[in-house]
Write a protein that holds these residues in place. Structure first.
Motif, mmCIF file in Angstrom:
data_model
loop_
_atom_site.group_PDB
_atom_site.id
_atom_site.type_symbol
_atom_site.label_atom_id
_atom_site.label_comp_id
_atom_site.label_asym_id
_atom_site.label_seq_id
_atom_site.Cartn_x
_atom_site.Cartn_y
_atom_site.Cartn_z
ATOM 1 N N LEU A 5 0.819 -1.204 0.000
ATOM 2 C CA LEU A 5 0.000 0.000 0.000
ATOM 3 C C LEU A 5 0.855 1.257 0.000
ATOM 4 N N GLU A 6 2.160 1.071 0.000
ATOM 5 C CA GLU A 6 3.070 2.205 0.008
ATOM 6 C C GLU A 6 3.168 2.792 -1.403
ATOM 7 N N LEU A 7 3.025 4.095 -1.499
ATOM 8 C CA LEU A 7 3.127 4.754 -2.795
ATOM 9 C C LEU A 7 4.528 5.322 -2.954
ATOM 10 N N PHE A 8 5.063 5.162 -4.133
ATOM 11 C CA PHE A 8 6.403 5.658 -4.410
ATOM 12 C C PHE A 8 6.337 6.839 -5.357
ATOM 13 N N ALA A 14 11.509 4.510 -10.311
ATOM 14 C CA ALA A 14 12.575 4.301 -11.299
ATOM 15 C C ALA A 14 13.751 3.570 -10.661
ATOM 16 N N ARG A 15 14.138 3.987 -9.458
ATOM 17 C CA ARG A 15 15.236 3.297 -8.760
ATOM 18 C C ARG A 15 14.867 1.837 -8.490
ATOM 19 N N ASN A 16 13.618 1.587 -8.124
ATOM 20 C CA ASN A 16 13.168 0.213 -7.878
ATOM 21 C C ASN A 16 13.256 -0.638 -9.142
#
Length: 106
Positions: A5-8, A14-16
């Motif tokens: 549920l975490e929003l990036f 992009a890093r992920n």
């Protein structure tokens, strides 16, 4: 399946993606030089992508193709199956739905 549920932010996403590409490369036992050669991109470009997630889209597509993951990228902007493909299709579907009204109280 775990749903986060975490929003990036776009930068973190992009890093992920860059980190995931690195993990995929390593799981396939490829060196950066091997993958860069297969994808036709310079090693420093691959290194920057893995570290920061930053690269031109064509470079990302080349890397995805070299890792046999380009079909997944092709789906990013594909329309959802349940959405109309055009305004005409939307209007046609609205005209075929029967109107629903509450019954009058007597």
């Amino acid at each position: 399946m775990v749903i986060s549920l975490e929003l990036f932010s776009p930068e973190q996403s992009a890093r992920n993606v860059g980190g995931a590409a690195k993990q995929l490369r390593l799981s396939r036992n490829l060196t950066r030089k091997d993958l860069a050669s297969r994808a036709g991109v310079p090693v420093p470009t691959l290194r920057k992508f893995e570290d920061t997630g930053l690269a031109p889209f064509l470079t990302v597509m080349r890397l995805a193709h070299a890792l046999s993951r380009d079909a997944v990228l092709g789906e990013i902007f594909a329309p959802a199956d349940d959405l109309p493909n055009s305004i005409d299709e939307m209007l046609e579907s609205e005209n075929t739905k029967p109107r629903q009204r509450a019954r009058r109280k007597t």
